[in-house]
Design a protein around this motif. Structure first.
Motif, mmCIF file in Angstrom:
data_model
loop_
_atom_site.group_PDB
_atom_site.id
_atom_site.type_symbol
_atom_site.label_atom_id
_atom_site.label_comp_id
_atom_site.label_asym_id
_atom_site.label_seq_id
_atom_site.Cartn_x
_atom_site.Cartn_y
_atom_site.Cartn_z
ATOM 1 N N GLY A 69 5.906 -18.182 -3.150
ATOM 2 C CA GLY A 69 4.898 -18.973 -3.397
ATOM 3 C C GLY A 69 3.835 -18.179 -4.604
ATOM 4 O O GLY A 69 4.459 -17.351 -5.382
ATOM 5 N N ASP A 70 2.621 -18.388 -4.591
ATOM 6 C CA ASP A 70 1.689 -17.770 -5.387
ATOM 7 C C ASP A 70 1.724 -16.204 -5.169
ATOM 8 O O ASP A 70 1.132 -15.893 -3.913
ATOM 9 C CB ASP A 70 0.491 -18.347 -5.525
ATOM 10 C CG ASP A 70 -0.692 -17.788 -6.536
ATOM 11 O OD1 ASP A 70 -0.199 -16.999 -7.364
ATOM 12 O OD2 ASP A 70 -1.766 -18.006 -6.560
ATOM 13 N N LEU A 71 2.197 -15.333 -5.952
ATOM 14 C CA LEU A 71 1.890 -13.907 -5.613
ATOM 15 C C LEU A 71 1.147 -13.243 -6.556
ATOM 16 O O LEU A 71 1.363 -11.726 -7.177
ATOM 17 C CB LEU A 71 3.289 -13.050 -5.451
ATOM 18 C CG LEU A 71 3.793 -13.746 -4.099
ATOM 19 C CD1 LEU A 71 5.298 -12.958 -4.066
ATOM 20 C CD2 LEU A 71 3.204 -13.197 -2.899
ATOM 21 N N SER A 72 0.299 -14.035 -7.329
ATOM 22 C CA SER A 72 -0.385 -13.232 -8.588
ATOM 23 C C SER A 72 -1.284 -12.222 -7.874
ATOM 24 O O SER A 72 -1.811 -12.388 -6.614
ATOM 25 C CB SER A 72 -1.548 -14.367 -9.117
ATOM 26 O OG SER A 72 -2.277 -14.960 -7.988
ATOM 27 N N PRO A 73 -1.951 -11.400 -8.691
ATOM 28 C CA PRO A 73 -2.516 -10.149 -8.017
ATOM 29 C C PRO A 73 -4.194 -10.850 -7.253
ATOM 30 O O PRO A 73 -4.379 -10.302 -6.211
ATOM 31 C CB PRO A 73 -3.094 -9.617 -9.298
ATOM 32 C CG PRO A 73 -1.971 -9.547 -10.218
ATOM 33 C CD PRO A 73 -1.546 -10.972 -9.969
ATOM 34 N N GLY A 74 -4.595 -11.855 -8.005
ATOM 35 C CA GLY A 74 -5.842 -12.376 -7.476
ATOM 36 C C GLY A 74 -5.304 -13.050 -5.885
ATOM 37 O O GLY A 74 -6.296 -12.946 -4.903
ATOM 38 N N ALA A 75 -4.435 -13.701 -5.803
ATOM 39 C CA ALA A 75 -3.961 -14.412 -4.585
ATOM 40 C C ALA A 75 -3.658 -13.385 -3.452
ATOM 41 O O ALA A 75 -4.018 -13.427 -2.275
ATOM 42 C CB ALA A 75 -2.913 -15.400 -4.678
ATOM 43 N N LEU A 76 -3.057 -12.079 -3.948
ATOM 44 C CA LEU A 76 -2.647 -11.221 -3.107
ATOM 45 C C LEU A 76 -3.894 -10.353 -2.325
ATOM 46 O O LEU A 76 -3.975 -10.162 -1.226
ATOM 47 C CB LEU A 76 -1.484 -10.160 -3.562
ATOM 48 C CG LEU A 76 -0.141 -10.609 -3.363
ATOM 49 C CD1 LEU A 76 0.708 -9.583 -4.433
ATOM 50 C CD2 LEU A 76 0.319 -10.585 -2.035
ATOM 51 N N ALA A 77 -4.572 -10.202 -3.407
ATOM 52 C CA ALA A 77 -5.895 -9.360 -2.985
ATOM 53 C C ALA A 77 -6.948 -10.165 -2.186
ATOM 54 O O ALA A 77 -7.235 -9.907 -1.205
ATOM 55 C CB ALA A 77 -6.591 -9.187 -4.459
ATOM 56 N N ALA A 78 -6.788 -11.451 -2.483
ATOM 57 C CA ALA A 78 -7.737 -12.414 -1.426
ATOM 58 C C ALA A 78 -7.053 -12.266 -0.050
ATOM 59 O O ALA A 78 -7.772 -12.322 0.838
ATOM 60 C CB ALA A 78 -7.720 -13.581 -2.130
ATOM 61 N N ALA A 79 -5.724 -12.557 -0.084
ATOM 62 C CA ALA A 79 -5.085 -12.701 1.378
ATOM 63 C C ALA A 79 -5.508 -11.536 1.967
ATOM 64 O O ALA A 79 -5.273 -11.403 3.250
ATOM 65 C CB ALA A 79 -3.751 -12.874 1.002
ATOM 66 N N HIS A 80 -5.690 -10.402 1.586
ATOM 67 C CA HIS A 80 -5.735 -9.099 1.800
ATOM 68 C C HIS A 80 -7.281 -8.388 2.128
ATOM 69 O O HIS A 80 -7.567 -7.290 2.397
ATOM 70 C CB HIS A 80 -4.886 -8.069 1.593
ATOM 71 C CG HIS A 80 -3.189 -8.394 2.082
ATOM 72 N ND1 HIS A 80 -2.847 -8.291 3.268
ATOM 73 C CD2 HIS A 80 -2.393 -8.946 1.251
ATOM 74 C CE1 HIS A 80 -1.611 -8.865 3.247
ATOM 75 N NE2 HIS A 80 -1.387 -9.309 2.089
ATOM 76 N N HIS A 81 -8.252 -9.375 1.635
ATOM 77 C CA HIS A 81 -9.576 -8.891 1.451
ATOM 78 C C HIS A 81 -9.940 -7.558 0.742
ATOM 79 O O HIS A 81 -10.729 -6.830 1.328
ATOM 80 C CB HIS A 81 -10.124 -8.990 2.914
ATOM 81 C CG HIS A 81 -9.665 -10.266 3.648
ATOM 82 N ND1 HIS A 81 -10.189 -11.363 3.446
ATOM 83 C CD2 HIS A 81 -8.924 -10.421 4.820
ATOM 84 C CE1 HIS A 81 -9.641 -12.162 4.385
ATOM 85 N NE2 HIS A 81 -8.873 -11.593 5.116
ATOM 86 N N ILE A 82 -9.166 -7.450 -0.438
ATOM 87 C CA ILE A 82 -9.512 -6.297 -1.153
ATOM 88 C C ILE A 82 -9.555 -6.838 -2.638
ATOM 89 O O ILE A 82 -9.196 -8.027 -2.982
ATOM 90 C CB ILE A 82 -8.024 -5.307 -1.083
ATOM 91 C CG1 ILE A 82 -6.901 -5.888 -1.427
ATOM 92 C CG2 ILE A 82 -8.226 -4.727 0.310
ATOM 93 C CD1 ILE A 82 -5.808 -4.826 -1.780
ATOM 94 N N SER A 83 -9.997 -6.049 -3.457
ATOM 95 C CA SER A 83 -10.065 -6.281 -4.897
ATOM 96 C C SER A 83 -8.959 -6.160 -5.500
ATOM 97 O O SER A 83 -8.257 -5.559 -5.142
ATOM 98 C CB SER A 83 -11.094 -5.329 -5.590
ATOM 99 O OG SER A 83 -10.480 -3.993 -5.897
ATOM 100 N N VAL A 84 -8.729 -6.706 -6.710
ATOM 101 C CA VAL A 84 -7.562 -6.777 -7.502
ATOM 102 C C VAL A 84 -7.352 -5.304 -7.918
ATOM 103 O O VAL A 84 -6.356 -4.775 -7.806
ATOM 104 C CB VAL A 84 -7.441 -7.592 -8.586
ATOM 105 C CG1 VAL A 84 -6.385 -7.595 -9.679
ATOM 106 C CG2 VAL A 84 -7.638 -9.254 -8.096
ATOM 107 N N ARG A 85 -8.511 -4.626 -8.436
ATOM 108 C CA ARG A 85 -8.425 -3.219 -8.687
ATOM 109 C C ARG A 85 -7.547 -2.431 -7.572
ATOM 110 O O ARG A 85 -7.001 -1.552 -8.005
ATOM 111 C CB ARG A 85 -9.757 -2.882 -9.022
ATOM 112 C CG ARG A 85 -9.511 -1.496 -9.430
ATOM 113 C CD ARG A 85 -11.014 -1.121 -10.098
ATOM 114 N NE ARG A 85 -10.958 0.403 -10.442
ATOM 115 C CZ ARG A 85 -11.882 0.908 -11.375
ATOM 116 N NH1 ARG A 85 -13.156 0.321 -11.775
ATOM 117 N NH2 ARG A 85 -11.916 2.196 -11.599
ATOM 118 N N HIS A 86 -8.280 -2.599 -6.267
ATOM 119 C CA HIS A 86 -7.872 -1.881 -5.220
ATOM 120 C C HIS A 86 -6.248 -2.029 -5.066
ATOM 121 O O HIS A 86 -5.744 -1.127 -4.915
ATOM 122 C CB HIS A 86 -8.443 -1.907 -4.162
ATOM 123 C CG HIS A 86 -8.202 -1.146 -2.806
ATOM 124 N ND1 HIS A 86 -8.622 0.056 -2.748
ATOM 125 C CD2 HIS A 86 -7.394 -1.442 -1.931
ATOM 126 C CE1 HIS A 86 -8.032 0.560 -1.733
ATOM 127 N NE2 HIS A 86 -7.327 -0.503 -0.896
#
Length: 161
Positions: A69-86
């Motif tokens: 699936g979509d494992l872009s930084p934005g998608a992963l960060a959103a799935a874990h409720h964190i920022s892309v930077r974190h």
């Protein structure tokens, strides 16, 4: 090493040191992949202390569960409720990038599928697309760079066994 996975890693590496000369090229690479998988487990155990370690563990598990699936930084960060930077900071602590980790895990799955006789009827590019690498030309280049052989050679060698 005191953890169970650390002891397994130690035993496997010790045994490989004794028997490595007996392996052919493909078996040697496969053993290296297995050792790499055990090492990833040990590293996850080591870094899984405190809230950040637990978070990284959950992210790594999420990646493995969603490789197609979509494992872009934005998608992963959103799935874990964190920022892309974190998210990137968590991976920086491991010494690898998120993109490198995702690519490596996808390539490992593709390689596993290439040597599976039940999937021999599917072309390599179809297996790559199944795991999120849809560009056949790019897939061939990164696969060869990772494993030292083109996908066809890996499949052919596994059929010769």
């Amino acid at each position: 090493m005191t953890s169970p996975s650390g002891r397994v890693l130690s035993a496997v590496v010790g045994e490989l040191a004794v028997r490595a000369r007996g392996f052919g090229a493909l078996a040697g690479r496969e053993m290296g992949e297995h050792v790499g998988a055990i090492l990833r487990t040990v590293l996850r155990e080591t870094t899984a202390t405190g809230p950040a370690g637990g978070l990284l563990e959950r992210i790594l598990a999420h990646i493995d569960d969603h490789l197609a699936g979509d494992l872009s930084p934005g998608a992963l960060a959103a799935a874990h409720h964190i920022s892309v930077r974190h998210l990137h900071a968590l991976f920086q602590e491991t010494g690898r990038t998120l993109g490198d980790h995702v690519r490596r895990r996808r390539l490992e799955r593709i390689r596993r599928d290439l040597v599976d006789p039940a999937l021999a009827h599917l072309p390599a590019y179809a297996l790559a697309a199944r795991w999120g690498l849809g560009d056949a030309s790019h897939f061939g280049k990164v696969f060869r760079a990772e494993f030292g052989l083109p996908p066809r050679a890996v499949r052919d060698r596994s059929a010769d066994r």
